[in-house]
Motif scaffolding. Structure first.
Motif, PDB file in Angstrom:
ATOM      1  N   GLU A 131       0.825  -1.211   0.000  1.00  0.00           N
ATOM      2  CA  GLU A 131       0.000   0.000   0.000  1.00  0.00           C
ATOM      3  C   GLU A 131       0.859   1.261   0.000  1.00  0.00           C
ATOM      4  O   GLU A 131       0.527   2.254  -0.664  1.00  0.00           O
ATOM      5  CB  GLU A 131      -0.928   0.016   1.218  1.00  0.00           C
ATOM      6  CG  GLU A 131      -2.042  -1.007   1.183  1.00  0.00           C
ATOM      7  CD  GLU A 131      -1.652  -2.329   1.813  1.00  0.00           C
ATOM      8  OE1 GLU A 131      -2.542  -3.137   2.097  1.00  0.00           O
ATOM      9  OE2 GLU A 131      -0.438  -2.550   2.044  1.00  0.00           O
ATOM     10  N   LEU A 132       1.971   1.216   0.712  1.00  0.00           N
ATOM     11  CA  LEU A 132       2.857   2.385   0.745  1.00  0.00           C
ATOM     12  C   LEU A 132       3.492   2.633  -0.621  1.00  0.00           C
ATOM     13  O   LEU A 132       3.624   3.775  -1.054  1.00  0.00           O
ATOM     14  CB  LEU A 132       3.939   2.191   1.806  1.00  0.00           C
ATOM     15  CG  LEU A 132       3.483   2.342   3.255  1.00  0.00           C
ATOM     16  CD1 LEU A 132       4.520   1.776   4.195  1.00  0.00           C
ATOM     17  CD2 LEU A 132       3.210   3.806   3.587  1.00  0.00           C
ATOM     18  N   SER A 133       3.885   1.567  -1.292  1.00  0.00           N
ATOM     19  CA  SER A 133       4.512   1.713  -2.605  1.00  0.00           C
ATOM     20  C   SER A 133       3.527   2.241  -3.638  1.00  0.00           C
ATOM     21  O   SER A 133       3.911   2.919  -4.591  1.00  0.00           O
ATOM     22  CB  SER A 133       5.077   0.367  -3.069  1.00  0.00           C
ATOM     23  OG  SER A 133       6.083  -0.085  -2.172  1.00  0.00           O
ATOM     24  N   ALA A 134       2.238   1.922  -3.431  1.00  0.00           N
ATOM     25  CA  ALA A 134       1.212   2.365  -4.374  1.00  0.00           C
ATOM     26  C   ALA A 134       0.661   3.751  -4.037  1.00  0.00           C
ATOM     27  O   ALA A 134      -0.169   4.279  -4.761  1.00  0.00           O
ATOM     28  CB  ALA A 134       0.071   1.352  -4.396  1.00  0.00           C
ATOM     29  N   ARG A 135       1.131   4.343  -2.971  1.00  0.00           N
ATOM     30  CA  ARG A 135       0.615   5.640  -2.514  1.00  0.00           C
ATOM     31  C   ARG A 135       0.892   6.727  -3.559  1.00  0.00           C
ATOM     32  O   ARG A 135       2.002   6.854  -4.065  1.00  0.00           O
ATOM     33  CB  ARG A 135       1.285   5.987  -1.181  1.00  0.00           C
ATOM     34  CG  ARG A 135       0.897   7.320  -0.570  1.00  0.00           C
ATOM     35  CD  ARG A 135       1.560   7.446   0.793  1.00  0.00           C
ATOM     36  NE  ARG A 135       1.232   8.691   1.455  1.00  0.00           N
ATOM     37  CZ  ARG A 135       2.067   9.689   1.633  1.00  0.00           C
ATOM     38  NH1 ARG A 135       3.330   9.588   1.194  1.00  0.00           N
ATOM     39  NH2 ARG A 135       1.691  10.795   2.247  1.00  0.00           N
ATOM     40  N   THR A 136      -0.138   7.521  -3.837  1.00  0.00           N
ATOM     41  CA  THR A 136       0.006   8.617  -4.800  1.00  0.00           C
ATOM     42  C   THR A 136       0.083   9.982  -4.128  1.00  0.00           C
ATOM     43  O   THR A 136       0.557  10.940  -4.733  1.00  0.00           O
ATOM     44  CB  THR A 136      -1.163   8.619  -5.796  1.00  0.00           C
ATOM     45  OG1 THR A 136      -2.396   8.725  -5.073  1.00  0.00           O
ATOM     46  CG2 THR A 136      -1.171   7.338  -6.625  1.00  0.00           C
ATOM     47  N   ASP A 137      -0.384  10.069  -2.880  1.00  0.00           N
ATOM     48  CA  ASP A 137      -0.288  11.342  -2.151  1.00  0.00           C
ATOM     49  C   ASP A 137       1.185  11.669  -1.903  1.00  0.00           C
ATOM     50  O   ASP A 137       1.957  10.820  -1.452  1.00  0.00           O
ATOM     51  CB  ASP A 137      -1.038  11.212  -0.818  1.00  0.00           C
ATOM     52  CG  ASP A 137      -1.062  12.512  -0.030  1.00  0.00           C
ATOM     53  OD1 ASP A 137      -0.958  13.582  -0.653  1.00  0.00           O
ATOM     54  OD2 ASP A 137      -1.174  12.450   1.208  1.00  0.00           O
ATOM     55  N   THR A 138       1.579  12.894  -2.201  1.00  0.00           N
ATOM     56  CA  THR A 138       2.988  13.283  -2.085  1.00  0.00           C
ATOM     57  C   THR A 138       3.312  13.962  -0.756  1.00  0.00           C
ATOM     58  O   THR A 138       4.423  14.454  -0.576  1.00  0.00           O
ATOM     59  CB  THR A 138       3.373  14.224  -3.234  1.00  0.00           C
ATOM     60  OG1 THR A 138       2.516  15.378  -3.200  1.00  0.00           O
ATOM     61  CG2 THR A 138       3.233  13.525  -4.579  1.00  0.00           C
ATOM     62  N   THR A 139       2.368  13.979   0.170  1.00  0.00           N
ATOM     63  CA  THR A 139       2.614  14.588   1.477  1.00  0.00           C
ATOM     64  C   THR A 139       3.773  13.877   2.171  1.00  0.00           C
ATOM     65  O   THR A 139       3.874  12.647   2.148  1.00  0.00           O
ATOM     66  CB  THR A 139       1.355  14.491   2.358  1.00  0.00           C
ATOM     67  OG1 THR A 139       0.272  15.134   1.693  1.00  0.00           O
ATOM     68  CG2 THR A 139       1.580  15.159   3.713  1.00  0.00           C
ATOM     69  N   ALA A 140       4.662  14.654   2.795  1.00  0.00           N
ATOM     70  CA  ALA A 140       5.791  14.082   3.537  1.00  0.00           C
ATOM     71  C   ALA A 140       5.289  13.065   4.562  1.00  0.00           C
ATOM     72  O   ALA A 140       4.274  13.291   5.222  1.00  0.00           O
ATOM     73  CB  ALA A 140       6.568  15.197   4.232  1.00  0.00           C
ATOM     74  N   LEU A 141       6.003  11.938   4.699  1.00  0.00           N
ATOM     75  CA  LEU A 141       5.539  10.832   5.527  1.00  0.00           C
ATOM     76  C   LEU A 141       6.686  10.217   6.314  1.00  0.00           C
ATOM     77  O   LEU A 141       7.763   9.985   5.778  1.00  0.00           O
ATOM     78  CB  LEU A 141       4.903   9.756   4.632  1.00  0.00           C
ATOM     79  CG  LEU A 141       4.486   8.434   5.289  1.00  0.00           C
ATOM     80  CD1 LEU A 141       3.365   8.656   6.294  1.00  0.00           C
ATOM     81  CD2 LEU A 141       4.047   7.432   4.212  1.00  0.00           C
ATOM     82  N   VAL A 142       6.420   9.950   7.612  1.00  0.00           N
ATOM     83  CA  VAL A 142       7.337   9.184   8.466  1.00  0.00           C
ATOM     84  C   VAL A 142       6.516   8.121   9.182  1.00  0.00           C
ATOM     85  O   VAL A 142       5.450   8.414   9.720  1.00  0.00           O
ATOM     86  CB  VAL A 142       8.044  10.083   9.496  1.00  0.00           C
ATOM     87  CG1 VAL A 142       8.898   9.233  10.448  1.00  0.00           C
ATOM     88  CG2 VAL A 142       8.905  11.134   8.810  1.00  0.00           C
TER      89      VAL A 142
END
Length: 341
Positions: A131-142
């Motif tokens: 799911e993380l690899s398929a994420r399209t939202d570009t918001t910074a994430l930790v």
């Protein structure tokens, strides 16, 4: 009205641009000039207009923290540290509770309720690397926690397997060989449980103690009631355990309650250890031996990683590094429940 950049510049005898560079943390200001500006800032009690600054930079000044359970003491304590670290950067923290449900976690990854945020600190339970690899939202994430190790984004967590091994080794060193563990979960995505139980089994194996599945009951959740119920089941065994390792402190507090209400003396008749070092365990009777993750460090590093993604490339004029794994500190705290006053 408060002092402006122009007021600070006039008092320090420098340009408004120089004051702005100091306020925004740019490095190309001489130490002498920086000192003059900082004295002027302090004398005029300058307070930056964060809303205006964020608008100029295309930022909101808001980050989100998404956690499974807000009423779990570990997450409540961690939230406080995240808010403290974020406030030092002038950020507001939006809190989201996912309940560990896959659909809610996917919603968080796709965008927090359509809120405009600058970054997201996320402790997932259900979603994984796919799911993380398929994420399209570009918001910074930790990411926090153990659900996704060596994944496609920055991640902060302690070494749960090693920490669980250490607390089990402590129980073995006390002379116990019949050691139970409360916290086994059969859900494949329950990485925290799997890692902590792996550490428990590793310690037993190293000590030459056979693994006994009867001493490791499964539980769907990690609440006090689960610990109390499963401790009751363990005490009904023909050979009850001499020691009990619980995969979090809430389970351990429930186990303590059942042991004491059954007439057992802790630690004389049975010893109990937990994991997470929540405040309740420091004031229980007896006080609780536990693994203490450095929650302040976890929060600080997560916020720093988020800041690097949001502002780092602009500040430093270079490309940001790829995904990083940071192992946070922890320590074993030995208290009364395993025999230390």
């Amino acid at each position: 009205m408060g002092a402006s950049l122009k007021d600070v510049a006039a008092l320090a005898g420098v340009s408004v641009k120089t004051v702005s560079n100091v306020v925004n943390g740019y490095t190309y200001v001489s130490p002498a000039t920086r000192e003059k500006v900082e004295r002027a800032l302090a004398e005029l009690d300058y307070r930056p207009n964060l809303s205006a600054r964020n608008l100029r930079q295309g930022r909101t000044g808001v980050i989100a923290l998404a956690l499974p359970e807000l009423d779990a003491p570990y997450f409540a304590e961690l939230t406080r540290f995240v808010i403290e670290a974020a406030s030092q950067r002038g950020w507001t923290v939006l809190i989201e509770q996912t309940d560990g449900r896959p659909e809610r976690e996917r919603e968080v990854l796709d965008g927090v309720r359509e809120q405009r945020i600058d970054g997201l600190i996320f402790s997932p339970i259900a979603v994984g690397r796919e799911e993380l690899s398929a994420r399209t939202d570009t918001t910074a994430l930790v990411l926090l926690g153990e659900r996704v190790l060596d994944g496609p984004t920055h991640h902060v967590a302690i070494d749960n397997q090693r920490a669980a091994r250490e607390v089990t080794e402590h129980l073995i060193a006390l002379g116990h060989t019949r050691i139970a563990a409360i916290g086994r979960q059969e859900n494949p995505s329950a990485n925290t449980a799997h890692l902590r139980l792996a550490g428990y089994r590793e310690a037993l194996r190293t000590a030459g103690i056979a693994y006994d599945e009867r001493l490791v009951p499964a539980t769907p959740s990690y609440h006090r009631a689960d610990g109390a119920r499963l401790m009751g089941r363990l005490l009904e065994l023909p050979e009850p355990p001499q020691a009990v390792f619980c995969c979090n402190d809430l389970l351990a507090l429930g186990a303590l309650r059942t042991a004491l209400s059954s007439g057992l003396r802790v630690p004389r008749d049975v010893v109990v250890a937990g994991f997470d070092d929540i405040e309740d365990g420091r004031y229980s009777t007896p006080t609780l031996t536990t693994v203490s993750p450095d929650k302040a460090q976890i929060a600080r590093v997560a916020v720093e990683m988020l800041d690097a993604q949001i502002n780092g490339s602009r500040r430093q004029g270079r490309r940001l590094p790829g995904a990083r794994e940071v192992a946070a500190d922890y320590r074993l705290i030995v208290r009364e429940s395993t025999g230390v006053a």
